[in-house]
Design a protein around this motif. Structure first.
Motif, mmCIF file in Angstrom:
data_model
loop_
_atom_site.group_PDB
_atom_site.id
_atom_site.type_symbol
_atom_site.label_atom_id
_atom_site.label_comp_id
_atom_site.label_asym_id
_atom_site.label_seq_id
_atom_site.Cartn_x
_atom_site.Cartn_y
_atom_site.Cartn_z
ATOM 1 N N LYS A 90 32.278 48.431 35.903
ATOM 2 C CA LYS A 90 33.185 49.489 37.259
ATOM 3 C C LYS A 90 33.718 50.080 37.028
ATOM 4 C CE LYS A 90 30.323 47.842 40.904
ATOM 5 N NZ LYS A 90 30.164 47.126 42.284
ATOM 6 N N ASP A 91 35.006 49.160 36.149
ATOM 7 C CA ASP A 91 35.931 49.590 36.449
ATOM 8 C C ASP A 91 36.710 48.957 35.947
ATOM 9 O OD1 ASP A 91 36.942 47.312 38.009
ATOM 10 O OD2 ASP A 91 37.145 49.492 39.641
ATOM 11 N N GLY A 92 38.335 49.481 34.759
ATOM 12 C CA GLY A 92 39.186 47.905 34.288
ATOM 13 C C GLY A 92 39.164 48.490 32.558
ATOM 14 N N ILE A 93 39.370 47.773 32.034
ATOM 15 C CA ILE A 93 39.567 47.530 30.472
ATOM 16 C C ILE A 93 38.580 46.536 30.169
ATOM 17 C CG2 ILE A 93 41.366 48.865 29.882
ATOM 18 C CD1 ILE A 93 42.592 46.855 29.231
ATOM 19 N N ILE A 94 37.803 46.520 28.985
ATOM 20 C CA ILE A 94 36.983 45.298 28.212
ATOM 21 C C ILE A 94 37.242 45.131 27.296
ATOM 22 C CG2 ILE A 94 34.848 45.303 27.360
ATOM 23 C CD1 ILE A 94 33.531 47.281 29.281
ATOM 24 N N LEU A 95 37.267 43.689 26.650
ATOM 25 C CA LEU A 95 38.579 43.623 25.457
ATOM 26 C C LEU A 95 37.399 42.704 24.747
ATOM 27 C CD1 LEU A 95 42.071 41.569 26.262
ATOM 28 C CD2 LEU A 95 41.741 44.014 25.209
ATOM 29 N N LEU A 96 37.237 43.069 23.784
ATOM 30 C CA LEU A 96 35.993 42.521 23.151
ATOM 31 C C LEU A 96 36.246 42.131 21.317
ATOM 32 C CD1 LEU A 96 33.092 44.999 23.070
ATOM 33 C CD2 LEU A 96 33.088 42.676 24.274
ATOM 34 N N LEU A 97 36.744 40.747 21.532
ATOM 35 C CA LEU A 97 38.140 40.275 20.556
ATOM 36 C C LEU A 97 36.922 40.080 19.289
ATOM 37 C CD1 LEU A 97 40.262 37.899 22.433
ATOM 38 C CD2 LEU A 97 40.821 40.349 22.362
ATOM 39 N N GLY A 98 36.663 40.352 17.946
ATOM 40 C CA GLY A 98 36.562 40.514 16.909
ATOM 41 C C GLY A 98 37.107 38.577 16.601
ATOM 42 N N ASN A 99 36.638 37.889 15.137
ATOM 43 C CA ASN A 99 36.208 36.902 14.723
ATOM 44 C C ASN A 99 37.826 37.284 13.539
ATOM 45 O OD1 ASN A 99 35.545 35.144 16.795
ATOM 46 N ND2 ASN A 99 33.565 34.538 15.470
ATOM 47 N N ASN A 100 38.527 35.963 13.469
ATOM 48 C CA ASN A 100 39.570 35.765 12.507
ATOM 49 C C ASN A 100 38.738 35.100 11.237
ATOM 50 O OD1 ASN A 100 41.680 37.938 13.778
ATOM 51 N ND2 ASN A 100 42.390 35.448 14.623
ATOM 52 N N VAL B 5 47.113 46.481 26.817
ATOM 53 C CA VAL B 5 47.086 45.994 27.630
ATOM 54 C C VAL B 5 48.078 45.789 28.883
ATOM 55 C CG1 VAL B 5 46.474 42.427 28.756
ATOM 56 C CG2 VAL B 5 45.607 44.693 26.321
ATOM 57 N N GLN B 6 48.988 45.332 28.359
ATOM 58 C CA GLN B 6 50.866 44.955 30.119
ATOM 59 C C GLN B 6 50.439 46.290 30.420
ATOM 60 O OE1 GLN B 6 52.242 41.949 29.973
ATOM 61 N NE2 GLN B 6 50.602 41.847 28.651
ATOM 62 N N GLU B 7 50.452 47.446 29.852
ATOM 63 C CA GLU B 7 50.151 49.088 30.826
ATOM 64 C C GLU B 7 49.185 49.122 31.975
ATOM 65 O OE1 GLU B 7 49.559 53.757 30.812
ATOM 66 O OE2 GLU B 7 48.949 51.831 28.737
ATOM 67 N N ALA B 8 47.235 48.263 31.068
ATOM 68 C CA ALA B 8 46.429 47.519 32.215
ATOM 69 C C ALA B 8 46.793 47.013 33.706
ATOM 70 C CB ALA B 8 45.569 47.282 31.005
ATOM 71 N N ILE B 9 47.507 45.886 32.882
ATOM 72 C CA ILE B 9 48.084 45.276 33.676
ATOM 73 C C ILE B 9 48.937 44.836 34.697
ATOM 74 C CG2 ILE B 9 49.212 42.726 33.331
ATOM 75 C CD1 ILE B 9 48.171 41.374 31.250
ATOM 76 N N SER B 10 50.145 46.224 34.550
ATOM 77 C CA SER B 10 50.654 46.109 34.856
ATOM 78 C C SER B 10 49.921 47.500 36.084
ATOM 79 C CB SER B 10 51.913 46.993 34.545
ATOM 80 O OG SER B 10 51.795 48.454 33.683
ATOM 81 N N ARG B 11 48.784 48.011 36.085
ATOM 82 C CA ARG B 11 48.938 48.782 36.975
ATOM 83 C C ARG B 11 47.538 48.286 37.520
ATOM 84 N NH1 ARG B 11 46.397 54.139 33.114
ATOM 85 N NH2 ARG B 11 45.645 54.363 34.973
ATOM 86 N N GLY B 12 47.434 47.035 37.168
ATOM 87 C CA GLY B 12 47.068 46.277 38.479
ATOM 88 C C GLY B 12 45.242 46.397 38.391
ATOM 89 N N ARG B 13 45.111 46.995 36.730
ATOM 90 C CA ARG B 13 43.917 47.331 36.521
ATOM 91 C C ARG B 13 43.412 45.700 36.260
ATOM 92 N NH1 ARG B 13 42.909 51.727 32.303
ATOM 93 N NH2 ARG B 13 41.002 51.705 33.717
ATOM 94 N N LYS B 14 41.713 45.927 36.061
ATOM 95 C CA LYS B 14 41.147 44.497 35.516
ATOM 96 C C LYS B 14 40.994 44.540 34.225
ATOM 97 C CE LYS B 14 37.496 44.187 39.549
ATOM 98 N NZ LYS B 14 36.135 43.932 40.033
ATOM 99 N N ILE B 15 41.120 43.146 33.854
ATOM 100 C CA ILE B 15 41.013 42.888 32.555
ATOM 101 C C ILE B 15 39.979 41.860 32.564
ATOM 102 C CG2 ILE B 15 42.124 42.588 29.812
ATOM 103 C CD1 ILE B 15 43.374 44.197 31.218
ATOM 104 N N HIS B 16 38.689 43.038 31.353
ATOM 105 C CA HIS B 16 37.060 41.689 31.036
ATOM 106 C C HIS B 16 37.438 41.421 29.766
ATOM 107 C CE1 HIS B 16 35.319 43.861 35.125
ATOM 108 N NE2 HIS B 16 36.182 45.164 34.525
ATOM 109 N N PHE B 17 36.784 40.219 29.842
ATOM 110 C CA PHE B 17 36.544 39.064 28.484
ATOM 111 C C PHE B 17 35.615 38.279 28.312
ATOM 112 C CE2 PHE B 17 40.288 37.500 30.659
ATOM 113 C CZ PHE B 17 40.048 35.548 30.327
ATOM 114 N N THR B 18 35.212 38.361 27.607
ATOM 115 C CA THR B 18 34.196 37.124 27.707
ATOM 116 C C THR B 18 34.632 35.717 27.025
ATOM 117 O OG1 THR B 18 33.654 37.225 25.139
ATOM 118 C CG2 THR B 18 32.304 38.519 26.701
#
Length: 465
Positions: free
Chosen positions: A19-29, A113-126
């Motif tokens: 629905k809303d927020g930002i989606i983080l998809l982390l690749g591997n190292n 990510v910090q900008e999204a957090i400061s605005r109260g947005r959802k941070i979606h991660f697996t």
């Protein structure tokens, strides 16, 4: 890598399900074996490669659900890297390959990510499964490492499961390539199933076959004449005449799509009467499960029907007794098959298990069964067209488990424990195929690896020539 439009469409679909927020998809190292520059074979995260397609370490994908922006974060290689690795695409060039317009240095990820957090947005991660990505998520979100599993986005998990569960034509073609590699591996193992052969020799040969087809095996090879140990990764035995060699192994394409097959062969090329009787029961259960698998049918019900085939066959041999339906309802068959019938398969051999098996294999309607044996069933939900699953019934004679049930009189109404003395050294038999659920049933992925006992005996004997 598929065509860039594939990844553009996948990300588009993902944005409609969150629905809303930002989606983080982390690749591997890269992961080091024993010092930083000596690394294991690189394996990209499956969710990252599904949506962003890039098979390189050190990348993170970000999707802004509301604005629609898509970003890749990572650093360009230095001249020193290029000296050792050869010419490399820039981050911007990599982004273009998968239809992403914005490519930024890795450090900019923290600002976004910090900008999204400061605005109260959802941070979606697996849910993270590697230590370095757990540390990264902690740095990005300030969620404690111990709370990351709990704080992972259920909305994102369910969206990914929904998208990845149904395989498209490109994925099915990849799975067929993986099946072809698995076929080669298993036929080679059958031909080597002879007295005096070291198990590790067989394991090494078939691992090389997978590597020659694009990637290492899709999981650590299970190979042993002690097949009663379900996941036996010890390959230290010298094969003995008359034993059974159980091989559970699959290949993996260069795009990471997997196969997963199990075959059981007679060492030396001839099943004994006792071995053949048990083998025929397992084969009947396998064939029955394929016959029953179709859209709308729960795999839990298929599992239980396969269990009835096993219970009925063992009853005919005098090993089990009583009413077959009641025996399966009581879980008596699980003395001989203490695992589930199968699981989802795709980019991962146990597809999407990093997201939580409860979300992949079950749903609000069908929940796990809290009974020994059936509780190990990874896939119970109703099947859908486009699912790719494994079908892997087995019968095992596990002395420690038999002794426990016998001493505690567990399911004594359905088991003739006195008949089991002759099976303590039997081992185990498992027969596994990969199935694609079609509009009106199921079909095997690729050519069927020889499975009828006469065929198997013939191939083993050919290896002796």
């Amino acid at each position: 890598m598929f065509n860039r439009e594939v990844y553009i469409e996948r990300r588009k679909q993902l944005k409609t399900k969150v629905k809303d927020g930002i989606i983080l998809l982390l690749g591997n190292n890269e992961a080091s074996m024993n010092y930083p520059d000596n690394t294991y074979h690189f394996r990209q995260d499956s969710n990252f490669i599904y949506f962003f397609g890039l098979d390189f370490p050190g990348l993170v994908g970000l999707i802004d659900v509301e604005s629609g922006d898509e970003m890749l974060f990572g650093d360009d290689y230095t001249m020193d890297d290029i000296i050792w690795m050869g010419p490399q695409d820039s981050m911007q060039e990599k982004a273009v390959h998968v239809g992403v317009k914005k490519a930024m240095p890795y450090k900019k990820l923290f600002d976004s990510v910090q900008e999204a957090i400061s605005r109260g947005r959802k941070i979606h991660f697996t849910p993270p499964y590697r230590g370095d990505n757990k540390l990264l998520l902690h740095e990005l979100t300030r969620v404690s490492i111990g709370d990351l599993q709990e704080k992972a986005s259920l909305e994102l998990i369910k969206a990914i499961v929904d998208l990845r569960s149904v395989k498209d034509e490109l994925e099915i073609e990849e799975l067929k390539k993986a099946a072809a590699g698995g076929y080669e591996m298993h036929v080679a193992a059958m031909k080597m199933a002879h007295p005096g052969v070291w198990e590790q020799n067989i394991a090494g040969i078939i691992e090389g076959i997978s590597l020659s087809n694009g990637n290492p095996p899709s999981f650590p090879i299970i190979l042993s004449q002690n097949g009663q140990t379900l996941h036996n990764h010890v390959h230290s035995n010298i094969l003995d005449e008359g034993r059974l060699l159980l091989v559970d192994a699959g290949s993996q394409t260069s795009n990471y799509y997997a196969s997963d097959f199990t075959r059981t062969s007679p060492v030396g090329g001839k099943f004994s009467q006792k071995q053949r009787e048990i083998y025929e029961i397992v084969l009947a259960a396998n064939n029955r499960a394929t016959e029953l698998s179709k859209p709308g049918v729960s795999y839990l019900s298929v599992h239980l029907e396969a269990a009835k085939v096993i219970a009925d066959g063992l009853k005919q041999l005098g090993i089990m007794k009583g009413d077959v339906d009641e025996a399966v309802q009581a879980g008596a068959h699980a003395l001989f098959m203490p695992h589930g019938l199968g699981h989802m398969m795709g980019l991962d051999v146990h597809d999407m298990e990093d997201l939580g098996q409860i979300y992949v294999g079950y749903d609000h309607e069908i929940r796990p069964v809290n009974q020994f044996g059936t509780s190990a069933l990874r896939l119970g939900r109703r099947l859908q067209e486009g699912f790719v699953i494994t079908n892997e019934p087995g019968i095992y004679f596990i002395p420690a488990l038999i002794e426990k049930w016998k001493s505690e009189k567990i399911n004594a109404d359905f088991i003739n424990f006195n008949r089991l003395d002759d099976y303590y050294n039997f081992g185990g038999i498992r027969l596994e195929d990969d199935l694609l659920i079609t509009a009106d049933g199921a079909e095997l992925i690729g050519d069927r690896i020889p499975i009828n006992p006469g065929e198997v005996e013939k191939i083993v004997c050919e290896g002796a020539k």
